[in-house]
Structures are given as structure tokens and as C-alpha cells.
Design a protein around this motif. Sequence first.
Motif, PDB file in Angstrom:
ATOM      1  N   ARG A 121       8.959  -0.625  20.991  1.00 21.31           N
ATOM      2  CA  ARG A 121       9.180  -0.733  19.386  1.00 21.31           C
ATOM      3  C   ARG A 121       7.948  -0.359  18.505  1.00 21.31           C
ATOM      4  NH1 ARG A 121      13.453  -2.762  16.998  1.00 21.31           N
ATOM      5  NH2 ARG A 121      14.462  -1.233  18.406  1.00 21.31           N
ATOM      6  N   GLU A 124       7.711   3.364  18.623  1.00 18.56           N
ATOM      7  CA  GLU A 124       8.489   4.047  17.871  1.00 18.56           C
ATOM      8  C   GLU A 124       8.500   3.879  16.350  1.00 18.56           C
ATOM      9  OE1 GLU A 124      12.297   3.818  21.028  1.00 18.56           O
ATOM     10  OE2 GLU A 124      12.451   2.534  19.239  1.00 18.56           O
ATOM     11  N   VAL A 125       8.087   2.814  15.881  1.00 12.33           N
ATOM     12  CA  VAL A 125       7.769   2.333  14.531  1.00 12.33           C
ATOM     13  C   VAL A 125       6.801   3.358  13.793  1.00 12.33           C
ATOM     14  CG1 VAL A 125       6.805   0.991  12.823  1.00 12.33           C
ATOM     15  CG2 VAL A 125       8.592   0.094  14.537  1.00 12.33           C
ATOM     16  N   THR A 128       7.887   6.687  13.397  1.00 12.58           N
ATOM     17  CA  THR A 128       8.658   7.114  12.076  1.00 12.58           C
ATOM     18  C   THR A 128       7.810   6.784  11.012  1.00 12.58           C
ATOM     19  OG1 THR A 128       9.284   4.751  12.065  1.00 12.58           O
ATOM     20  CG2 THR A 128      10.849   6.160  13.281  1.00 12.58           C
ATOM     21  N   LEU A 129       6.541   6.424  11.174  1.00 11.80           N
ATOM     22  CA  LEU A 129       5.625   6.380  10.034  1.00 11.80           C
ATOM     23  C   LEU A 129       4.731   7.512  10.120  1.00 11.80           C
ATOM     24  CD1 LEU A 129       5.103   2.630   9.923  1.00 11.80           C
ATOM     25  CD2 LEU A 129       6.398   3.960   8.390  1.00 11.80           C
ATOM     26  N   ARG A 130       5.056   8.671  10.758  1.00 11.31           N
ATOM     27  CA  ARG A 130       4.297   9.884  11.009  1.00 11.31           C
ATOM     28  C   ARG A 130       2.953   9.922  11.843  1.00 11.31           C
ATOM     29  NH1 ARG A 130       8.291   9.945   8.277  1.00 11.31           N
ATOM     30  NH2 ARG A 130       8.535  11.175   6.290  1.00 11.31           N
ATOM     31  N   PRO A 143      -5.414  -1.678  19.189  1.00  8.43           N
ATOM     32  CA  PRO A 143      -5.613  -3.069  18.483  1.00  8.43           C
ATOM     33  C   PRO A 143      -4.801  -3.982  19.209  1.00  8.43           C
ATOM     34  CG  PRO A 143      -4.833  -1.487  16.919  1.00  8.43           C
ATOM     35  CD  PRO A 143      -5.334  -0.560  18.093  1.00  8.43           C
ATOM     36  N   LEU A 144      -3.458  -3.580  19.316  1.00  2.81           N
ATOM     37  CA  LEU A 144      -2.404  -4.742  19.824  1.00  2.81           C
ATOM     38  C   LEU A 144      -2.839  -5.193  21.227  1.00  2.81           C
ATOM     39  CD1 LEU A 144       1.096  -3.513  18.620  1.00  2.81           C
ATOM     40  CD2 LEU A 144      -0.285  -5.491  17.717  1.00  2.81           C
ATOM     41  N   TRP A 225      -0.693 -13.254  20.039  1.00  2.00           N
ATOM     42  CA  TRP A 225      -1.090 -11.913  19.419  1.00  2.00           C
ATOM     43  C   TRP A 225      -0.129 -10.929  19.383  1.00  2.00           C
ATOM     44  CZ3 TRP A 225      -0.658  -7.919  22.920  1.00  2.00           C
ATOM     45  CH2 TRP A 225      -0.172  -8.214  24.245  1.00  2.00           C
ATOM     46  N   SER A 226       1.200 -11.036  20.080  1.00  2.00           N
ATOM     47  CA  SER A 226       2.023 -10.087  20.211  1.00  2.00           C
ATOM     48  C   SER A 226       2.951 -10.509  18.855  1.00  2.00           C
ATOM     49  CB  SER A 226       3.032 -10.195  21.386  1.00  2.00           C
ATOM     50  OG  SER A 226       3.514 -11.362  21.773  1.00  2.00           O
TER      51      SER A 226
ATOM     52  N   ARG B  42      19.367   6.813  16.331  1.00  2.00           N
ATOM     53  CA  ARG B  42      18.154   7.087  17.288  1.00  2.00           C
ATOM     54  C   ARG B  42      18.013   8.576  17.731  1.00  2.00           C
ATOM     55  NH1 ARG B  42      15.321   3.158  19.401  1.00  2.00           N
ATOM     56  NH2 ARG B  42      14.925   4.551  21.342  1.00  2.00           N
ATOM     57  N   LEU B  47      14.132   9.615  18.484  1.00  2.00           N
ATOM     58  CA  LEU B  47      13.767   8.667  19.258  1.00  2.00           C
ATOM     59  C   LEU B  47      14.639   8.821  20.516  1.00  2.00           C
ATOM     60  CD1 LEU B  47      13.464   5.706  16.733  1.00  2.00           C
ATOM     61  CD2 LEU B  47      11.632   7.025  17.489  1.00  2.00           C
ATOM     62  N   TYR B  80      12.698   4.804   8.849  1.00  2.00           N
ATOM     63  CA  TYR B  80      13.358   4.143   9.617  1.00  2.00           C
ATOM     64  C   TYR B  80      13.372   2.700   9.541  1.00  2.00           C
ATOM     65  CZ  TYR B  80      16.351   3.873  13.858  1.00  2.00           C
ATOM     66  OH  TYR B  80      17.381   3.690  14.994  1.00  2.00           O
ATOM     67  N   PHE B  82      14.149  -0.742  11.155  1.00  2.00           N
ATOM     68  CA  PHE B  82      14.784  -1.558  12.632  1.00  2.00           C
ATOM     69  C   PHE B  82      15.523  -2.878  11.972  1.00  2.00           C
ATOM     70  CE2 PHE B  82      11.486   1.687  13.700  1.00  2.00           C
ATOM     71  CZ  PHE B  82      12.165   2.241  14.993  1.00  2.00           C
ATOM     72  N   GLU B  84      15.099  -5.553  13.505  1.00  2.00           N
ATOM     73  CA  GLU B  84      14.146  -6.533  13.078  1.00  2.00           C
ATOM     74  C   GLU B  84      12.833  -5.790  12.772  1.00  2.00           C
ATOM     75  OE1 GLU B  84      13.995  -5.275  16.634  1.00  2.00           O
ATOM     76  OE2 GLU B  84      15.925  -5.946  16.956  1.00  2.00           O
ATOM     77  N   SER B  86       9.944  -5.445  12.673  1.00  2.00           N
ATOM     78  CA  SER B  86       9.223  -4.676  13.519  1.00  2.00           C
ATOM     79  C   SER B  86       7.742  -4.424  12.778  1.00  2.00           C
ATOM     80  CB  SER B  86       9.560  -3.159  14.183  1.00  2.00           C
ATOM     81  OG  SER B  86      10.799  -3.599  14.840  1.00  2.00           O
ATOM     82  N   PHE B  88       3.651  -4.378  11.990  1.00  2.00           N
ATOM     83  CA  PHE B  88       2.663  -4.330  12.796  1.00  2.00           C
ATOM     84  C   PHE B  88       1.997  -5.848  12.958  1.00  2.00           C
ATOM     85  CE2 PHE B  88       2.777   0.356  12.333  1.00  2.00           C
ATOM     86  CZ  PHE B  88       3.452   0.712  13.407  1.00  2.00           C
ATOM     87  N   ALA B  89       1.866  -6.403  13.827  1.00  2.00           N
ATOM     88  CA  ALA B  89       1.297  -7.744  13.942  1.00  2.00           C
ATOM     89  C   ALA B  89      -0.039  -7.730  13.766  1.00  2.00           C
ATOM     90  CB  ALA B  89       1.835  -8.658  15.267  1.00  2.00           C
ATOM     91  N   HIS B  90      -0.773  -6.881  13.888  1.00  2.00           N
ATOM     92  CA  HIS B  90      -2.287  -6.784  13.738  1.00  2.00           C
ATOM     93  C   HIS B  90      -2.682  -6.207  12.360  1.00  2.00           C
ATOM     94  CE1 HIS B  90      -1.059  -2.499  14.877  1.00  2.00           C
ATOM     95  NE2 HIS B  90      -2.544  -2.278  14.483  1.00  2.00           N
ATOM     96  N   PHE B  99       0.258   1.928   6.129  1.00  2.00           N
ATOM     97  CA  PHE B  99       0.060   2.755   7.477  1.00  2.00           C
ATOM     98  C   PHE B  99       0.961   4.085   7.244  1.00  2.00           C
ATOM     99  CE2 PHE B  99       1.235   3.954  11.651  1.00  2.00           C
ATOM    100  CZ  PHE B  99       0.247   3.498  12.539  1.00  2.00           C
ATOM    101  N   GLY B 100       2.142   4.031   6.846  1.00  2.00           N
ATOM    102  CA  GLY B 100       2.827   5.421   6.512  1.00  2.00           C
ATOM    103  C   GLY B 100       2.405   6.318   5.535  1.00  2.00           C
ATOM    104  N   GLN B 131       3.160 -12.625  10.431  1.00  2.00           N
ATOM    105  CA  GLN B 131       3.616 -13.970  11.144  1.00  2.00           C
ATOM    106  C   GLN B 131       4.001 -15.027  10.205  1.00  2.00           C
ATOM    107  OE1 GLN B 131       0.971 -11.970  11.789  1.00  2.00           O
ATOM    108  NE2 GLN B 131      -0.159 -12.570  13.428  1.00  2.00           N
ATOM    109  N   ARG B 145       7.706  -0.250   3.674  1.00  2.00           N
ATOM    110  CA  ARG B 145       7.097   0.577   4.355  1.00  2.00           C
ATOM    111  C   ARG B 145       7.740   2.135   4.748  1.00  2.00           C
ATOM    112  NH1 ARG B 145       5.297  -1.509  10.344  1.00  2.00           N
ATOM    113  NH2 ARG B 145       7.616  -1.231  10.711  1.00  2.00           N
ATOM    114  N   ALA B 146       9.080   1.824   4.930  1.00  2.00           N
ATOM    115  CA  ALA B 146       9.726   3.056   5.249  1.00  2.00           C
ATOM    116  C   ALA B 146       9.919   4.071   4.043  1.00  2.00           C
ATOM    117  CB  ALA B 146      11.052   3.030   5.866  1.00  2.00           C
ATOM    118  N   THR B 149       6.975   6.598   2.897  1.00  2.00           N
ATOM    119  CA  THR B 149       6.807   7.825   3.599  1.00  2.00           C
ATOM    120  C   THR B 149       7.440   8.770   2.788  1.00  2.00           C
ATOM    121  OG1 THR B 149       8.497   7.607   5.171  1.00  2.00           O
ATOM    122  CG2 THR B 149       6.531   6.742   5.901  1.00  2.00           C
TER     123      THR B 149
END
Lengths: 226, 359
Positions: A121, A124-125, A128-130, A143-144, A225-226, B42, B47, B80, B82, B84, B86, B88-90, B99-100, B131, B145-146, B149
Motif C-alpha cells: 500500500r 502504491e500511495v 499515485t503521489l508521483r 524510513p519505514l 512503527w508500522s 486500480r 496500479l 488516488y 484509498f 483507508e 494510508s 505515511f506513518a513516518h 509529499f505529492g 497515529q 494530499r491527493a 498533486t
Amino acid sequence: MSLTSADFAAIWLTLKLASLTTAILLVIGTPIALWLSRSRSWLRGPIGAIVALPLVLPPTVIGFYLLLAMGPNGFLGHFTQWLGLGTLTFSFTGLVIGSVLYSMPFVVQPLQNAFSAIGTRPLEVAATLRANPWDTFFSVILPLARPGFITAAILGFAHTVGEFGVVLMIGGNIPDKTRVVSVQIYDHVEAMDYSQAHWLAGAMLVFSFLVLLALYSGRKSRAGWS
Amino acid sequence: MIEARLKLAWPGFGLDVDLSLPGRGVTALFGQSGSGKTTCLRCIAGLERASEAFISINGEVWQDSRTGIFVPPHRRALGYVFQEASLFAHLSVLANLQFGLKRIAKDQRRVDLAQATELLGIGHLLERHPQHLSGGERQRVGIARALLTSPKLLLMDEPLAALDSQRKSEILPYLQRLHDELDIPVLYVSHAQDEVARLADHLVVLEAGKALASGPIGETLARLDLPLAMGDDAGVIIEGQVTSYDHAYQLLCLRLPDTLLDIRVTHAPMAVGQALRCKVQARDVSLTLHDSEHSSILNRLPVRVVSEMPADNAAHVLIRLDAGGTPLLARITRYSRDQLGVHPGQALWAQIKAVAVLA
């Protein structure tokens, strides 16, 4: 009495070997682990098994085959002789190659687990963010998977420090070149010099404990972390 | 114009659609799980790679299997969202948003950070980490975020499905603003009729990998031949124009398109002339032979019977009605149908309780 200069030379050689091996393994282990975690090819099983072999094989078996391969009549030996480098048996370079193979699963498996846990995932994200695949690797996967890299580096390093059988088979016992700590301890014991062996063995014990302590207490704080 | 011809065969699932969709507004891909709607999305995003495909977005070809064109997902100007969020957790919320954005050339940016954060009401969350966000907040960040872009097409895969109904209603108004304020075509995958009814302009109904119908939302929702009509929440969409507002009773008067017919709904004040979309559920429409003013039911419309279909419940029938050009659906008992002698062409009065209209 304490550690002698020969002991320190062995320690220095061991650290050098372990650092170099770990660095090489992180570089070549990452693509292997990435491939193992993503591929749907039938080769995944066989390659995964080959990488894991050192976990179950006696080190002498790995050492034996490496000795043959790197010797004057082995395919690696032919190659290095053709390059004008002579043979790699009983050399530091040979030890590095042996250690890389020997410690491979300890680096590849934590990385593979980390990459699998990330899943597809986030990739894929990122797409889609280029972000192109390289960009995605450096800005998302790396990093992950950081905790995985830390675990892999610690385990790879520590396991190489603890190497004995492979070293003895392909490296022998040459001071400053192939005489690592584990071999030095063996020498002391052979010479009935138990007190000297105590010093080195004790140092190894403390070192290994501290490494594992760092690993296991670090794991808890990195749990989410995930 | 969005064209997507997709053919794909997996073990146990096949997709075979040929869609020509409007190049603006919201198009809903509606269907049960397993109908192929997410796979469609998709494939359009790249994708998933359909074995035979032609995908063109307002003239820009993203995939053409005949000529071997396959633009990888990161080179397609799409956004896109999703199911969930989704995130980025970091990365912090701000870094997620950037990011985009930072991967888009400056001269290509049509949505800026301030605009996106304002549109989705997330300005106060920028320093936080994913989180520490609620599900609804996370999804709003995902949408922003989408958007950042500056996509030529926004793909949304059931963005509300993972949320409870309270969170859903928290996000829906933002999605409506998106629809009203940004000129980005949206493909919206959903299996929830109420979302589709509120957001979509165009509706594609998918079943088992095939498109059963594709058309403007009002017409398509009112079709009796689609599985849509069977559901308990079957109904029609009316896009009316506000003609007056009664402050004393908090009732909004809405003119049906191209008619002189008004319906009244309970609603917050709106200015005369503004457009409002509301949903009239089939089960909230009753039929009488004569107009009766002696009723609590405010909305009584002269209608003509178009057709009839059995409903999922054997005791019910579905009647399609025409109110001066606007389709309506009524779910009544078979008994009532026989009592009234309902037949195609018949003139009747449709009654809709004002409190039942969802606006």
C-alpha cells in the motif's frame, strides 16, 4: 595480567571484519530481501532456502566448500588468479567473502520481514503521489523499514563477530590477517593459557550480551512503527 | 471525456467494461463487493494492468494495449484516495501533504497548501502525526494530499467505507465542497447508495465485472431494471432550485427542474435561486387517486404512472412515476396497487412527507 597486544590485534581485526561484512551485507542484502518480499516468482522458494542455508549448515561445511571454490582449482580461485590476485584462501578478503555468506540470513531475514510488514500500500500511495520507484525506495521504504535495518545490522555484525568454523576452514590462523577473536581464544586454550582465554572470552560474553540487550530493549520502544 | 475500456481475466474474476464518462463532475462506480469497481479504479490508476485496455483522460492516453502504451502510475496526473487513508506513518500531516506537492512542477500546481487545508478543514492538524488523528481526520488529510498533486482526475475508492456513520457525515460536506469548488473530474467508487445519491452526477452500475448501466444520476437511479431499485434505500435524486424559504416553519420550497412543481423540505435557510439536491426514497412516496388537502403530507404532486416492477419483498411493488419530467419511485404494497388499479399511463397523486426528504 590483561589483554596482550596480540589480543588487541585480534579484536581490531574482528571489528574490521564485522563492520565491513555488515556494510556489504546491507548493500547486497537489501535488494535480495526486497525481491524475496515482493516477488511472486517460483524462484522465491529456492533463493530463500539458499539464503537461509547458513542457519542450519555446520560452519565447517560452508568453510569446506568455500575453501574448494577459492582454492587454486576452484572457480573463484581461477577467476582471482586470472585477475592476477592470486587465491583468496587464508586472506582477509577471503574471510570477508566467507563472512558475507555466513551472516547473510541474519541480515536478509529481518529486512525481508520489515519489507513484508510495510506491504504494497505505501508503495502504491507513493506512486499515485508521483514518486518513481527509486524515489519511493528512499523516501518511503527506507524510513519505514528503519527498525528492520537496525536489527539487521546488529545481528549481522554480532553474528560475524561470533564466527569461528568458517574462519578456521578458509582463513587459518594468521596474525593481523585472519586471526580473529574467536580463533585467538582457541589458541589460548590450546596453549593451556586459561587466564588469557578468560579475558577475551569474558569480553566477548559482555559484548554479545550488550548487543542483544540493545536489540531486545530497543524493540519494545519501536513497537508501533508500522 | 474519460474513456476506459478494460478487459482482464483473473481466476474466478473477469472485468470487461467499456466506459465513456463525462470529463467533469463526479461519476460514481456503484456495485456490490466483487463487482469490479475497485479493480476498474486500480486499472485506471495503472496500479493494476488490464491485459486489454484503452484509457484516455480528456484526450491524454494513459494506456493503449494495441500500441503498447502504458504510462506508469507515477507519471499519470491522478489523485488516488484509498479506502483507508494510508497516510505515511513516518511523516507528519504537513509532510504527508507535501509529499505529492513537492513532486509537482511549480507551474503545474493548481491547488496550493492553504487552499487544500482550508477546503478540508485540516489547518489545525498540520504538526500532528497520523497515529494521533481520528479516522475522519486521516481521511480528510488523505484527500487533501491527493488534491495537492493537482490531478487531472481524482480517483476515490470508498473513502468513507472504513468510517462509522458519524465520521461519514463529518466528511460528506467536505466532499460536497470539493464537488462544488474544484473543477477536477472524480471517479468515486462506492457501494452505499446514500453517498452516491449525495455526491454523484453520473452513475455507473457494475455487476460481476460488467457495466449494467451508465448515465446521469437522476435517470439511472430511477431505473427499475437495475438492482439499485431493489434495495431498501432505493429512491431518486431531485436537483431543485430554491424558490422560497419559510423561516417560521423552517421549510424550504424547491422547484423541480423544468416544471412548475414545488416540493417542500425541512432545511436550513438558503438563498432563492440556489440549487439543492435531495433524495426521495421510494418507500416514502405514497399514491392517492385524488388530491387531498386534509393531510399532514405537504408534498402532493400530480404524476403519471410509467411502469411497475416486483420488489424484493413479495408483498411490495415498485412503481415508476413521472412528475412533469422528473422521475419518482414509489414502493407500495401489492394490495394498494390493486385497490387503486395502478396501470401505466394512469394519472395519480404522489405524496411525499416533507420530513422524509433527505436534503
